[in-house]
Every structure is written in structure tokens, then in C-alpha cells.
Design an enzyme around this catalytic site. Structure first.
Site, PDB file in Angstrom:
ATOM      1  CB  SER A 179      -0.907  -0.012   1.233  1.00  0.00           C
ATOM      2  OG  SER A 179      -1.763   1.106   1.235  1.00  0.00           O
TER       3      SER A 179
ATOM      4  N   GLY B 248      -4.489  -4.874   5.659  1.00  0.00           N
ATOM      5  CA  GLY B 248      -3.517  -4.643   6.714  1.00  0.00           C
ATOM      6  C   GLY B 248      -3.775  -3.333   7.419  1.00  0.00           C
TER       7      GLY B 248
ATOM      8  CD  GLU C  89      -9.311  -1.307   0.506  1.00  0.00           C
ATOM      9  OE1 GLU C  89      -9.307  -1.604   1.713  1.00  0.00           O
ATOM     10  OE2 GLU C  89      -8.287  -1.315  -0.212  1.00  0.00           O
TER      11      GLU C  89
ATOM     12  CE  LYS D  37      -4.252   3.282   2.393  1.00  0.00           C
ATOM     13  NZ  LYS D  37      -5.462   2.704   3.019  1.00  0.00           N
TER      14      LYS D  37
ATOM     15  CE  LYS E 117      -7.901  -2.920   6.222  1.00  0.00           C
ATOM     16  NZ  LYS E 117      -8.086  -1.452   6.270  1.00  0.00           N
TER      17      LYS E 117
ATOM     18  CG  ASP F  17     -11.341  -2.079   4.627  1.00  0.00           C
ATOM     19  OD1 ASP F  17     -11.601  -2.767   5.629  1.00  0.00           O
ATOM     20  OD2 ASP F  17     -10.296  -1.408   4.533  1.00  0.00           O
TER      21      ASP F  17
ATOM     22  CE  LYS G  46      -4.464  -0.543   0.113  1.00  0.00           C
ATOM     23  NZ  LYS G  46      -5.303  -1.134   1.188  1.00  0.00           N
TER      24      LYS G  46
ATOM     25  CG  ASP H  90      -8.031   2.029   0.610  1.00  0.00           C
ATOM     26  OD1 ASP H  90      -9.230   2.356   0.682  1.00  0.00           O
ATOM     27  OD2 ASP H  90      -7.385   1.590   1.578  1.00  0.00           O
TER      28      ASP H  90
END
Length: 369
Positions: A135, A291, A214, A163, A263, A239, A161, A189
Site C-alpha cells: 500500500s 492490513g 476500495e 491511496k 481485516k 472494507d 495499491k 483505496d
């Protein structure tokens, strides 16, 4: 088993680089470990949230109170302490899934150690190692982002991934695609940063061939996510909105998500996480293990979950060096883009005494001596 002693170990470990999301910027992993001692074995777990209730409503000081005043007295009153009896006892306390996950995981670790059984075997893992994604937080410049992605790919990570947030979405994704090509497994995400009014803007991400987007909208709003999915070709992944297997079944039925990020801490522990996995897998929905910048104590059991058959996408179970110059366990090292699934009894790891001393801020007894 019978509960004898429970200790909380407050740790603070510097991150190798600041990690920025739409919620804010982290420079230190500041949380606590839970150390459970029974008459047959010891167990460890990690509380996954932060000192402030920014990512979720739970936070370090609040979780300690919930554990001390509500969860541990019920665990101590059980004639037999095991996960089968612990779960219904904890249900009497509403919410507080992350605190419950910390206690359940530590008890499960002790229970499995007493049996000599690895968590991976207990959960039903089918892999000896799992592919590792990474990430990448929000950066100051596109150049900084590209440098970071290049570095992670050079280390062998098999999925990236990014952000994103309003103002940092289309251009960074486009830059990564143009630099590293269409074959790179890439996802984004949003950490709930957008609204349904942004649907047309988010639809512009479709051109980049992403694995998923996400949690783009406010958590727990399955209806809005279903409406958004109707307008996107990119699969929506939920998520924060999925608190248990029941939520997962509802989201899949509504077509509010086509991918599931589980998660374990967020859903109350590894037993419920396995049920979330089972529901999604039964419906043909891909799963991956997210994570929360865990130390090795949290990373080890996540790897066991990521080895389940329905976890067909690389997760955020990165190497220890992604976040820490020194971990509190033996480090997890990336080999050919994969991490090994621990095979020792319980979660498979324990804190290294020297590292634990260096990073410990405070220790307190919550129960027992």
C-alpha cells in the site's frame, strides 16, 4: 484452559516513512500488545487501531477500558477458557470488535500452542506462502509516488495499491499506469473519501484497468455503494463497511461489492474473518486480507488468513521492512514476491525480548498477579 494473568504492553515503533491516507498521516505505530497467560500456555495479540478514533471509533485507551472492565471479567468467569466459550461471552458487550479481536486472538494463540497446532492449519489454509502487495500512501508529488512504486516493484511486490482522495486520484493513477504499464496489478483505496455525487468523476478511473476501488464512499452505506457499482466498470471492494459475515452476505446480494477486503481485527477476530471469507468464497467473490500497519505479532496471523482458498488476490501483508527498520518479532522477508505462512504452533511468532524492551512505553496488568 484457565485464565491466570493478562498484561497490556504499550508499544510505539517508528515507521520508516510517514504513511498518509485521507484520514491523516502516521509516523509511528502506537498501540498495545495483549499478553495472555493461562494454566497451559501463553498467547499474544496486537490491538489494530490507533491512539485516536480516526480510522474507526475504537482507540487505544478506550480498548484498554473495555478489556479491563467488561471482556476480561467475563473471560475469567468461564469454567473453561477457549474460543468456543469466549465468543458468546463477549457478545454481551455491544460493538468494540477490535478489542474483542485482541482478546480472542491472544486466547486462540494460547489454545493452539497448547495443542501444538498452527493457526494456518486451524483456519484451513491451503498455501505455504502468499503473494504480497504493498500500500502506497499519498505523496507530496507525482515524482515521489513514482519513485516509491518503482522501489517497491524492485523489491518484488506483485501488486500496488494507491491511496487516493479528492485532488489526488486521476493524475497519480494515470502516471503510475503510464510509467509501469497496463500489466501491473493496480488498485486504489479511497478510505471513504468520496460521495455518490462523485460517481462521474470516479468513473474516469475505469480507463486504467484497476483491480478494484476500495471503500470509495462513507462506510456502512451499502445502498450508495450499490448505486455506485452500477455506474462503474471497476469492481467496488468493501472494507470498513463489512463488520461481519452477515454484512458481507448483504453487500454481495445488493451488488454493493464485487471484491471483499477482510481485516480480522475489524470483524472481531479470525473466527469471524474466516466466516466472512467463507461467505464471499461461496458466492464466487474474490477475497484478500487487508492490513493495518501491523507489527509481526499482527502480521503473522494475517498471513495464515491470506492462505485460505478464497483469498485469490494479493493482500496488504507486506514485509516487515515496508514499515519498520526493526520489528518486535523476527522480520518477515519478501522472497520472489511472497511471504511464508508461519507454521509454528499458534500464531507462529512471539516478541523478541530485546526489541520489545526498546519499543515498550508502558506495561500494565489488566488481570491476575
Amino acid at each position: 484452559m484457565k485464565l491466570e494473568r493478562v498484561e497490556i504492553v504499550h508499544v510505539a515503533i517508528p515507521l520508516v516513512t510517514p504513511f498518509r491516507t485521507s484520514y491523516g498521516t502516521m509516523t509511528t505505530k502506537d498501540t498495545f500488545l495483549l499478553h495472555v497467560v493461562t494454566d497451559t500456555a501463553e498467547g499474544w495479540s496486537e490491538f489494530a487501531a490507533d491512539p485516536e478514533p480516526l480510522y474507526c471509533s475504537e482507540f487505544v485507551a478506550g480498548a484498554e477500558i473495555v478489556l479491563r472492565d467488561f471482556l476480561l471479567p467475563r473471560a475469567a468467569a468461564l469454567p473453561v477458557l477457549d474460543t468456543a466459550h469466549l465468543a458468546p461471552a463477549m457478545e454481551k458487550t455491544k460493538g468494540h470488535e477490535l478489542a474483542k479481536a485482541a482478546l480472542e486472538t491472544a486466547v486462540l494463540d494460547a489454545e493452539l500452542r497448547s495443542y501444538g497446532m498452527p493457526l494456518a492449519t486451524y483456519l484451513g489454509a491451503v498455501r505455504e506462502r502468499v503473494p504480497a502487495g504493498v500500500s502506497v500512501g499519498i505523496k507530496e508529488t507525482i515524482g515521489d509516488l513514482l519513485d516509491d512504486v518503482e522501489g517497491y516493484l524492485g523489491q518484488g511486490y506483485v501488486r500496488i495499491k494507491l491511496k487516493i482522495e479528492p485532488g489526488w486520484d486521476l493524475e497519480p493513477v494515470r502516471a503510475v499506469r503510464e510509467r509501469f504499464g497496463a500489466e501491473l496489478p493496480l488498485q486504489v483505496d479511497a478510505n471513504t473519501a468520496y460521495t455518490l455525487a462523485d460517481a462521474e468523476h470516479l468513473r474516469r478511473l475505469d480507463e486504467f484497468g484497476l483491480l478494484l476501488i476500495e471503500e470509495p464512499l462513507a462506510e456502512n452505506n451499502l445502498y450508495a455503494h450499490a448505486r455506485l457499482q452500477q455506474r462503474l466498470a471497476t469492481p467496488v471492494c468493501l472494507d470498513e463497511s463489512l463488520h461481519n459475515a452477515r454484512d458481507t452476505a448483504s453487500a454481495i446480494a445488493m451488488d454493493a461489492c464485487r471484491v471483499v477486503n477482510v481485516k480480522p481485527a475489524r470483524v472481531g477476530g479470525y473466527l469471524e474473518a474466516r466466516r466472512v471469507h467463507d461467505v464471499a468464497h461461496a458466492h464466487g467473490v474474490p477475497v484478500w486480507c487487508g492490513g493495518m500497519l501491523e507489527t509481526g505479532i499482527g502480521r503473522a496471523p494475517n498471513l495464515a488468513l491470506a492462505a485460505l482458498p478464497g483469498c485469490t488476490l494479493p493482500g496488504d501483508t507486506s514485509a516487515s521492512s515496508r514499515y519498520f527498520a526493526e520489528d518486535i518479532t523476527e522480520p518477515f522477508v519478501l522472497v520472489d514476491g511472497h511471504l511464508p505462512v508461519p507454521r509454528s504452533p499458534g500464531i507462529g511468532v512471539a516478541p523478541l525480548p530485546g526489541a520489545l524492551r526498546r519499543f515498550t512505553k508502558e506495561r500494565r496488568e489488566l488481570y491476575g498477579a
